[in-house]
Structures are given as C-alpha cells and as structure tokens.
Design a protein around this motif. Sequence first.
Motif, PDB file in Angstrom:
ATOM      1  N   GLU A  79     -10.930  -6.910   4.075  1.00 38.61           N
ATOM      2  CA  GLU A  79     -10.334  -5.585   3.897  1.00 38.61           C
ATOM      3  C   GLU A  79      -8.924  -5.688   3.334  1.00 38.61           C
ATOM      4  OE1 GLU A  79     -11.595  -6.638   6.843  1.00 38.61           O
ATOM      5  OE2 GLU A  79     -13.409  -5.443   7.046  1.00 38.61           O
ATOM      6  N   GLU A  80      -8.190  -6.714   3.739  1.00 37.84           N
ATOM      7  CA  GLU A  80      -6.825  -6.906   3.258  1.00 37.84           C
ATOM      8  C   GLU A  80      -6.813  -7.282   1.774  1.00 37.84           C
ATOM      9  OE1 GLU A  80      -4.887  -8.392   7.485  1.00 37.84           O
ATOM     10  OE2 GLU A  80      -5.684  -9.878   6.095  1.00 37.84           O
ATOM     11  N   SER A 111      -9.084  -6.452  -0.414  1.00 33.39           N
ATOM     12  CA  SER A 111      -9.432  -5.222  -1.122  1.00 33.39           C
ATOM     13  C   SER A 111      -8.229  -4.282  -1.199  1.00 33.39           C
ATOM     14  CB  SER A 111     -10.598  -4.532  -0.419  1.00 33.39           C
ATOM     15  OG  SER A 111     -10.903  -3.317  -1.036  1.00 33.39           O
ATOM     16  N   LEU A 112      -7.507  -4.143  -0.101  1.00 34.38           N
ATOM     17  CA  LEU A 112      -6.325  -3.279  -0.073  1.00 34.38           C
ATOM     18  C   LEU A 112      -5.274  -3.756  -1.069  1.00 34.38           C
ATOM     19  CD1 LEU A 112      -4.840  -1.016   1.959  1.00 34.38           C
ATOM     20  CD2 LEU A 112      -3.507  -3.071   2.417  1.00 34.38           C
ATOM     21  N   LYS A 130     -13.346  -0.746  -4.828  1.00 34.90           N
ATOM     22  CA  LYS A 130     -11.884  -0.844  -4.962  1.00 34.90           C
ATOM     23  C   LYS A 130     -11.480  -2.283  -5.279  1.00 34.90           C
ATOM     24  CE  LYS A 130      -9.418  -0.202  -1.251  1.00 34.90           C
ATOM     25  NZ  LYS A 130      -8.580   0.267  -0.154  1.00 34.90           N
ATOM     26  N   SER A 137       0.832  -1.209   0.000  1.00 30.91           N
ATOM     27  CA  SER A 137       0.000   0.000   0.000  1.00 30.91           C
ATOM     28  C   SER A 137       0.867   1.259   0.000  1.00 30.91           C
ATOM     29  CB  SER A 137      -0.972   0.003   1.184  1.00 30.91           C
ATOM     30  OG  SER A 137      -0.285   0.060   2.408  1.00 30.91           O
ATOM     31  N   CYS A 153     -15.411  -1.233   0.637  1.00 32.77           N
ATOM     32  CA  CYS A 153     -14.271  -1.845  -0.050  1.00 32.77           C
ATOM     33  C   CYS A 153     -14.646  -2.486  -1.384  1.00 32.77           C
ATOM     34  CB  CYS A 153     -13.639  -2.917   0.841  1.00 32.77           C
ATOM     35  SG  CYS A 153     -12.959  -2.311   2.378  1.00 32.77           S
TER      36      CYS A 153
END
Length: 115
Positions: A41-42, A44-45, A82, A9, A79
């Motif tokens: 979330e990870e 998506s990140l 993205k 990131s 999320c």
Amino acid sequence: RQECLQLVSGCAKLDWRDEALLQGVTSWLCSGRRHAELEAEEVSLLLGAFSDLGFAQPLLRSALEHALLRVSSSMPPSCCTKALQGALDVGMAVRGSAVRSLIRRCASQIPLLLP
C-alpha cells in the motif's frame, strides 16, 4: 517512514510541488534499505503521489521499481491501477519486470470481478 508518506501524499493532495523537499524525500527513501521495507500500500501511495506531482528522477524510479517488484504479488486490488499509473509516470519501462509483475497481479484479479 510514516512522516515521509504523509509528507509526499499531503503535497500531492495540495498539488504543492517543492523540488527541494521532494529531492530530500527521494534521498531519504533511497538511502540504505528504506525503499525495500515499504509495504504494498505504501509503494502504491508513493507512486501515485509522485505521479500526481509530476516528479520523476532516475534514482527514485530505480528504488520504487525495486520496491514494486518485491510487493506486486501482494498488492491489494484497490491499489493496482494507482500503482500502475504511477509506475509509468515515474519512468518505469512498460516491459520492465516490475510493471509486468504488476500487470499480472491486476489480470489475476479480473476473474474475481466477473459474475
């Protein structure tokens, strides 16, 4: 795991694409079951960061597709877009199971947004 997420990131935020570094992250992420342990979330990140960096490899796509399929039902609404953009940018098929599952998740959130 957190260091890997921060590294990717951070590279995306700085718009710093280092092929050797990203290849190393891909190798680390795809070894064993590391990709299967990622939270929604990870995933998506990572999808967003790799998308921003324009980095895609078949092994990475396969691992993230597996991870996305596993967590798409629990993907937070914030999320979803993205993750969807990242999934398409890393080379996942629009008609693939992971992308279709994520689209179903996004579509299930629409009634909650409308008055």
